[in-house]
Design a protein around this motif. Sequence first.
Motif, PDB file in Angstrom:
ATOM      1  N   GLN A  57      11.263 -17.403 -27.249  1.00 46.19           N
ATOM      2  CA  GLN A  57      10.408 -18.327 -28.004  1.00 46.19           C
ATOM      3  C   GLN A  57       9.292 -17.626 -28.773  1.00 46.19           C
ATOM      4  O   GLN A  57       8.451 -18.284 -29.369  1.00 46.19           O
ATOM      5  N   ILE A  58       9.259 -16.304 -28.730  1.00 45.02           N
ATOM      6  CA  ILE A  58       8.265 -15.548 -29.499  1.00 45.02           C
ATOM      7  C   ILE A  58       8.937 -15.119 -30.802  1.00 45.02           C
ATOM      8  O   ILE A  58       9.949 -14.432 -30.797  1.00 45.02           O
ATOM      9  N   LYS A  59       8.381 -15.553 -31.911  1.00 49.14           N
ATOM     10  CA  LYS A  59       8.995 -15.337 -33.220  1.00 49.14           C
ATOM     11  C   LYS A  59       8.172 -14.352 -34.043  1.00 49.14           C
ATOM     12  O   LYS A  59       6.949 -14.315 -33.951  1.00 49.14           O
ATOM     13  N   ASN A  60       8.859 -13.595 -34.856  1.00 49.81           N
ATOM     14  CA  ASN A  60       8.233 -12.625 -35.735  1.00 49.81           C
ATOM     15  C   ASN A  60       8.159 -13.213 -37.141  1.00 49.81           C
ATOM     16  O   ASN A  60       9.144 -13.735 -37.652  1.00 49.81           O
ATOM     17  N   ASN A  62       5.279 -14.680 -40.553  1.00 47.63           N
ATOM     18  CA  ASN A  62       4.015 -15.251 -40.985  1.00 47.63           C
ATOM     19  C   ASN A  62       3.989 -16.755 -40.717  1.00 47.63           C
ATOM     20  O   ASN A  62       4.731 -17.513 -41.335  1.00 47.63           O
ATOM     21  N   THR A  63       3.140 -17.181 -39.811  1.00 46.20           N
ATOM     22  CA  THR A  63       3.025 -18.587 -39.453  1.00 46.20           C
ATOM     23  C   THR A  63       2.621 -19.440 -40.648  1.00 46.20           C
ATOM     24  O   THR A  63       3.100 -20.561 -40.809  1.00 46.20           O
ATOM     25  N   CYS A  69       8.242 -22.716 -35.861  1.00 48.14           N
ATOM     26  CA  CYS A  69       8.215 -23.800 -34.870  1.00 48.14           C
ATOM     27  C   CYS A  69       7.898 -25.108 -35.594  1.00 48.14           C
ATOM     28  O   CYS A  69       7.199 -25.967 -35.075  1.00 48.14           O
ATOM     29  N   ALA A  70       8.434 -25.238 -36.789  1.00 50.81           N
ATOM     30  CA  ALA A  70       8.041 -26.314 -37.701  1.00 50.81           C
ATOM     31  C   ALA A  70       8.136 -27.714 -37.111  1.00 50.81           C
ATOM     32  O   ALA A  70       7.252 -28.529 -37.316  1.00 50.81           O
ATOM     33  N   SER A 126      -1.234 -29.891 -36.112  1.00 51.97           N
ATOM     34  CA  SER A 126       0.094 -30.425 -36.445  1.00 51.97           C
ATOM     35  C   SER A 126       1.080 -30.290 -35.289  1.00 51.97           C
ATOM     36  O   SER A 126       2.113 -30.957 -35.271  1.00 51.97           O
ATOM     37  N   LYS A 127       0.775 -29.442 -34.324  1.00 55.28           N
ATOM     38  CA  LYS A 127       1.661 -29.207 -33.175  1.00 55.28           C
ATOM     39  C   LYS A 127       1.316 -30.082 -31.980  1.00 55.28           C
ATOM     40  O   LYS A 127       1.947 -29.986 -30.928  1.00 55.28           O
TER      41      LYS A 127
END
Length: 174
Positions: A57-60, A62-63, A69-70, A126-127
């Motif tokens: 669940q750790i993504k590389n 630019n957020t 995790c849109a 937003s999350k």
Amino acid sequence: TVYDPACGTGGMLSVASEYLNKMNSEAELIGFGQELNDETFAVCKADLLIKGGNADQIKNGNTLSGDQCADMKFDYILSNPPFGREWKNEKTAVETEAKLGFAGRFGPGLPAIGDSQMLFLLTAISKMKDSGSRVAIIHNGSPLFTGDAGSGPSEIRRYILEHDLLDAIIALPN
């Protein structure tokens, strides 16, 4: 679930998990994060794996310009986003999403291009789950004081206050 949109080496995710386990050894906290810097992203994933966690669940990336995790919502959102980091490299993506209004992350407004902290704050908001989430973000004083009345930062603060999303501001001394 806990999410950090600027997770760095994953310290906040690890400490949150350790804290929860002290309170309830039966509980499992599932951490999610995204990190722009390749090296700190790798350290975060390695740390989770070493501790026996799931690093999937750790993504590389630019957020701000590529939220991985849109469509996800979380119970807790923790973050220590970069202070004073410009978002001019993400300007096109951020402005495109802002045109979506409240269907995107940036409906309340956009901060000055010289500081992306409030974009991370809006991402955190937003999350949040409709049923309730808790957000804790470390900022410098900039998000509290920048922008004239009616400006993007002012409208973001107005949105937060009018939607009763603020429980506390804790100012620490130098």
